[in-house]
Design a protein around this motif. Structure first.
Motif, PDB file in Angstrom:
ATOM      1  N   PHE A  47     -20.479  47.029  16.994  1.00 21.94           N
ATOM      2  CA  PHE A  47     -20.351  48.258  17.767  1.00 21.94           C
ATOM      3  C   PHE A  47     -19.890  47.916  19.181  1.00 21.94           C
ATOM      4  N   ARG A  48     -19.015  48.734  19.728  1.00 25.14           N
ATOM      5  CA  ARG A  48     -18.436  48.412  21.029  1.00 25.14           C
ATOM      6  C   ARG A  48     -19.478  48.464  22.159  1.00 25.14           C
ATOM      7  N   LYS A  49     -20.252  49.553  22.210  1.00 28.73           N
ATOM      8  CA  LYS A  49     -21.284  49.679  23.241  1.00 28.73           C
ATOM      9  C   LYS A  49     -22.442  50.492  22.691  1.00 28.73           C
ATOM     10  N   CYS A  50     -23.654  50.028  22.921  1.00 28.57           N
ATOM     11  CA  CYS A  50     -24.850  50.706  22.444  1.00 28.57           C
ATOM     12  C   CYS A  50     -25.765  51.038  23.621  1.00 28.57           C
ATOM     13  N   LEU A  51     -26.334  52.233  23.579  1.00 24.65           N
ATOM     14  CA  LEU A  51     -27.280  52.665  24.611  1.00 24.65           C
ATOM     15  C   LEU A  51     -28.509  53.246  23.918  1.00 24.65           C
ATOM     16  N   LEU A  52     -29.660  52.610  24.094  1.00 30.32           N
ATOM     17  CA  LEU A  52     -30.889  53.151  23.524  1.00 30.32           C
ATOM     18  C   LEU A  52     -31.223  54.484  24.186  1.00 30.32           C
ATOM     19  N   ILE A 185     -38.139  51.447  12.959  1.00 32.05           N
ATOM     20  CA  ILE A 185     -38.806  52.502  13.730  1.00 32.05           C
ATOM     21  C   ILE A 185     -39.220  52.042  15.126  1.00 32.05           C
ATOM     22  N   ALA A 186     -39.452  53.055  15.960  1.00 24.46           N
ATOM     23  CA  ALA A 186     -40.037  52.824  17.279  1.00 24.46           C
ATOM     24  C   ALA A 186     -41.003  53.960  17.604  1.00 24.46           C
ATOM     25  N   GLY A 187     -41.483  54.652  16.585  1.00 21.70           N
ATOM     26  CA  GLY A 187     -42.286  55.858  16.776  1.00 21.70           C
ATOM     27  C   GLY A 187     -41.345  57.023  16.956  1.00 21.70           C
ATOM     28  N   GLU A 188     -40.802  57.136  18.150  1.00 18.92           N
ATOM     29  CA  GLU A 188     -39.645  57.961  18.453  1.00 18.92           C
ATOM     30  C   GLU A 188     -38.608  57.020  19.056  1.00 18.92           C
ATOM     31  N   GLY A 189     -37.370  57.430  19.057  1.00 15.70           N
ATOM     32  CA  GLY A 189     -36.337  56.579  19.642  1.00 15.70           C
ATOM     33  C   GLY A 189     -35.015  56.800  18.951  1.00 15.70           C
ATOM     34  N   GLY A 190     -33.943  56.457  19.649  1.00 16.27           N
ATOM     35  CA  GLY A 190     -32.615  56.614  19.082  1.00 16.27           C
ATOM     36  C   GLY A 190     -31.626  55.723  19.798  1.00 16.27           C
ATOM     37  N   MET A 191     -30.349  55.901  19.465  1.00 17.16           N
ATOM     38  CA  MET A 191     -29.321  55.097  20.096  1.00 17.16           C
ATOM     39  C   MET A 191     -27.969  55.797  19.993  1.00 17.16           C
ATOM     40  N   LEU A 192     -27.242  55.781  21.091  1.00 18.68           N
ATOM     41  CA  LEU A 192     -25.864  56.244  21.102  1.00 18.68           C
ATOM     42  C   LEU A 192     -24.954  55.039  20.960  1.00 18.68           C
ATOM     43  N   VAL A 193     -23.984  55.140  20.057  1.00 16.75           N
ATOM     44  CA  VAL A 193     -22.965  54.111  19.895  1.00 16.75           C
ATOM     45  C   VAL A 193     -21.648  54.667  20.420  1.00 16.75           C
ATOM     46  N   VAL A 194     -21.019  53.922  21.300  1.00 19.97           N
ATOM     47  CA  VAL A 194     -19.737  54.318  21.882  1.00 19.97           C
ATOM     48  C   VAL A 194     -18.668  53.377  21.338  1.00 19.97           C
ATOM     49  N   ASN A 195     -17.832  53.889  20.454  1.00 18.86           N
ATOM     50  CA  ASN A 195     -16.763  53.083  19.868  1.00 18.86           C
ATOM     51  C   ASN A 195     -15.419  53.276  20.561  1.00 18.86           C
ATOM     52  N   ASP A 196     -15.292  54.362  21.293  1.00 16.54           N
ATOM     53  CA  ASP A 196     -14.050  54.671  22.004  1.00 16.54           C
ATOM     54  C   ASP A 196     -14.194  54.248  23.468  1.00 16.54           C
TER      55      ASP A 196
END
Length: 380
Positions: A47-52, A185-196
């Motif tokens: 993945f180009r860039k990941c942001l939790l 898992i992290a209980g709650e949590g997510g991640m945005l992946v930026v490919n562009d």
């Protein structure tokens, strides 16, 4: 006997890493464990860039902001999905154009997407239901043809692939979930992946409350300030530390979940062969990350009866999404099209317990009870 639908799995390192985070002197986001998690995904999946983020919902909201969704813009997505998929874009004023599911699985029908595109369409949001890939070649071809953006809702799709490409790495943007019901898992949590690459710098700014704070800490600017819209999307280091302990055991977790999934498939395949129910369909272009095992009943009454039958015997099985185009909030905003396959899955799909510590005897019990339920053809 009491078999829950889900039980969060702990690898044993979670509290150790949380202790490290607490004693590091930095508990707010974007610290050591945040960087470790982001680097893990960037290196393993390319993945180009990941942001939790604090949730997959937040990641989707960031995507809507990055695409500069405006009132009146149209966004195409399946009706058979969680409300967060739609809410993220509705918050920006978008009109949601709901797509129907496919006949063979709950993913949106990529062959019917083009007819939904209008001059106001700005984005397509495919949801990889149960971690099974949508037909991304068809979706990306339409996006290229009409100049649209694609945001993969990969909430359930960690470590799953489309023609050898990791889900979440194909669209312009993608969102993952680490809710306690997911594989990792992290209980709650997510991640945005930026490919562009067009969205990289602004994603960091939106992520950091509309400031260029991240660039400041990299030494790229001598001070940081408010430069754009944004919000507090970063999870704390405690959440990231928990997540990193899970990521270290990704292969082990995936291997076990796949074993459980295959047990169900083997045990229930005689019912499918006899036409008593339907099992999950995995297209040739997709892999299976064993996020979910479900069966599809013949009628709403059978769905309701199966869930009640299993509950009486201590097994918590559940239905899933209700079609969003029929929801109290959106029914009057929907364009009136009938979406029969979305309603089909809403009224017939039953999810079975599937979690790392599901014991073999419990797995056998669940399968046996389902076989017993369907042994009488005139039960409903």
């Amino acid at each position: 006997m009491n078999i829950p639908f889900n039980k969060p799995y702990l690898t044993g390192k979670e509290t150790h890493y949380i202790y490290q985070a607490v004693n590091s002197g930095k508990l707010s986001g974007n610290g050591m464990f945040t960087k470790k998690c982001q680097q893990f995904f960037q290196e393993k999946y390319g993945f180009r860039k990941c942001l939790l983020t604090t949730s997959c919902t937040d990641a989707l909201e960031m995507a809507a902001m990055l695409l500069d969704i405006q009132p009146g813009d149209e966004v195409i997505m399946p009706s058979y999905t969680f409300v967060s998929t739609a809410n993220a874009f509705v918050l920006r004023g978008a009109r949601i154009v709901f797509a129907d599911s496919s006949a063979d699985n709950p993913n949106l029908n990529a062959d019917r997407l083009e007819e939904l595109i209008t001059p106001r369409t700005k984005a397509i949001v495919p949801v990889h239901y149960a971690g099974i890939a949508c037909d991304m070649d068809k979706i990306m071809a339409l996006a290229d043809k009409y100049g649209l953006f694609v945001v993969e809702d990969a909430a359930q799709a960690i470590d799953s692939y489309y023609k050898g490409r990791p889900l979440g790495g194909i669209g312009h943007l993608a969102a993952f979930s680490f809710h306690e019901t997911k594989n990792i898992i992290a209980g709650e949590g997510g991640m945005l992946v930026v490919n562009d690459p067009r969205f990289e710098k602004r994603a960091e700014i939106i992520w950091e409350k509309g400031t260029n704070r991240t660039a400041f800490f990299r030494g790229e600017v001598d001070k940081y300030g408010w430069v754009d819209v944004g919000s507090s999307f970063l999870p704390s280091e405690v959440v990231a530390a928990f997540l990193y302990a899970q990521l270290e055991h990704l292969e082990q977790i995936q291997e076990k979940r796949c074993q459980l999934w295959k047990h169900y498939e083997l045990a229930l395949s005689p019912l499918a062969a006899a036409g008593k129910l339907r099992l999950p369909h995995i297209p040739e272009f997709a892999t299976n990350n064993a996020h979910m095992f479900y069966v599809v009943c013949h009628s709403p009454a059978e769905q309701e009866a199966l869930i009640a039958y299993l509950k009486e015997r201590g097994v918590l099985a559940v239905f899933h999404y209700l079609s969003l185009h029929k929801s109290p909030f959106y029914t009057e905003k929907h364009d009136g099209r009938i979406l029969p396959w979305s309603d089909f899955y809403s009224e017939r799909l039953v999810r079975l317990p599937l979690y790392y510590e599901l014991a073999d005897d419990h797995l056998s019990t669940i399968s046996r009870e389902i076989l017993s339920f369907f042994s009488t053809s005139d039960r409903i």
